[in-house]
Design a protein around this motif. Structure first.
Motif, PDB file in Angstrom:
ATOM      1  N   LEU A  14       0.832  -1.195   0.000  1.00  0.00           N
ATOM      2  CA  LEU A  14       0.000   0.000   0.000  1.00  0.00           C
ATOM      3  C   LEU A  14       0.873   1.255   0.000  1.00  0.00           C
ATOM      4  N   ALA A  15       1.949   1.249   0.779  1.00  0.00           N
ATOM      5  CA  ALA A  15       2.862   2.390   0.808  1.00  0.00           C
ATOM      6  C   ALA A  15       3.512   2.592  -0.556  1.00  0.00           C
ATOM      7  N   GLU A  18       0.985   4.205  -2.816  1.00  0.00           N
ATOM      8  CA  GLU A  18       0.835   5.623  -2.479  1.00  0.00           C
ATOM      9  C   GLU A  18       2.004   6.438  -3.028  1.00  0.00           C
ATOM     10  N   GLN A  19       3.227   5.888  -2.941  1.00  0.00           N
ATOM     11  CA  GLN A  19       4.389   6.598  -3.475  1.00  0.00           C
ATOM     12  C   GLN A  19       4.288   6.759  -4.982  1.00  0.00           C
ATOM     13  N   LEU A  21       1.543   6.878  -6.756  1.00  0.00           N
ATOM     14  CA  LEU A  21       0.516   7.883  -7.037  1.00  0.00           C
ATOM     15  C   LEU A  21       1.036   9.292  -6.784  1.00  0.00           C
ATOM     16  N   ALA A  22       1.803   9.450  -5.695  1.00  0.00           N
ATOM     17  CA  ALA A  22       2.371  10.766  -5.395  1.00  0.00           C
ATOM     18  C   ALA A  22       3.364  11.174  -6.468  1.00  0.00           C
ATOM     19  N   LEU A  55     -10.664   1.316  -2.400  1.00  0.00           N
ATOM     20  CA  LEU A  55      -9.982   1.499  -1.121  1.00  0.00           C
ATOM     21  C   LEU A  55     -10.907   1.175   0.048  1.00  0.00           C
TER      22      LEU A  55
END
Length: 170
Positions: A14-15, A18-19, A21-22, A55
């Motif tokens: 998940l992290a 997220e990275q 996507l960022a 999500l």
């Protein structure tokens, strides 16, 4: 039942997502859409809605797994505590020895019934997971149906243009 290692792996994945996507949001290259390389008919709001729904499904699944793990841990801990409290001396041969073994048998039976309840709740969790998968498939089918409707509209317009061109030529 998910082990702590599996939970850590899910958190790491998940992290990483997220990275990514960022990074994709930071390197927009002048494109205002959420996914810069993608040129399709879906708007950012639709993409955000789908991501939000997925999500929420993921969060519900993780929450259910964690609550199952907590319940299992509590039951096993109480069973171990009951077993430790009923330790009797080696020379226990009086009339209470039969009651002690009966109490131990009753505790074991309670523990086994708890295990059966756990199995049933795990099956319920799996059924709920399958329901979420079916709902996701239904959403995908709705998207596909909408896309096919758009294709049919385009085909109808093309047919009308061909018919108009044919009538002009003849």
């Amino acid at each position: 039942m998910a082990s702590p290692e599996q939970v850590q792996q899910l958190e790491a994945r998940l992290a990483a997502v997220e990275q990514k996507l960022a990074a994709a949001a930071a390197g927009g290259d002048g494109d205002d859409s959420l996914v810069p390389g993608r040129k399709s008919g879906t708007s950012d709001a639709q993409v955000l809605k789908k991501v939000s729904t997925r999500l929420q499904d993921f969060e519900a699944q993780i929450t259910a797994q964690l609550s199952n793990m907590q319940g299992d841990f509590d039951k096993k801990l109480s069973h171990v505590n009951r077993g430790a409290s009923s330790v009797k001396p080696l020379d226990a041969s009086g009339p209470s020895a039969g009651l002690d073994t009966m109490a131990e048998d009753l505790d074991q039976l309670k523990y086994d019934v708890g295990e059966l309840k756990d199995l049933l709740s795990n099956n319920k969790g799996e059924v709920n997971h399958i329901r979420r998968i079916v709902l996701a498939c239904e959403r995908d089918m709705e998207d596909f149906t909408a896309a096919m409707d758009a294709v049919n509209v385009d085909l109808d317009e093309m047919r009308a243009r061909v018919d108009a061109t044919h009538s002009i030529i003849t």
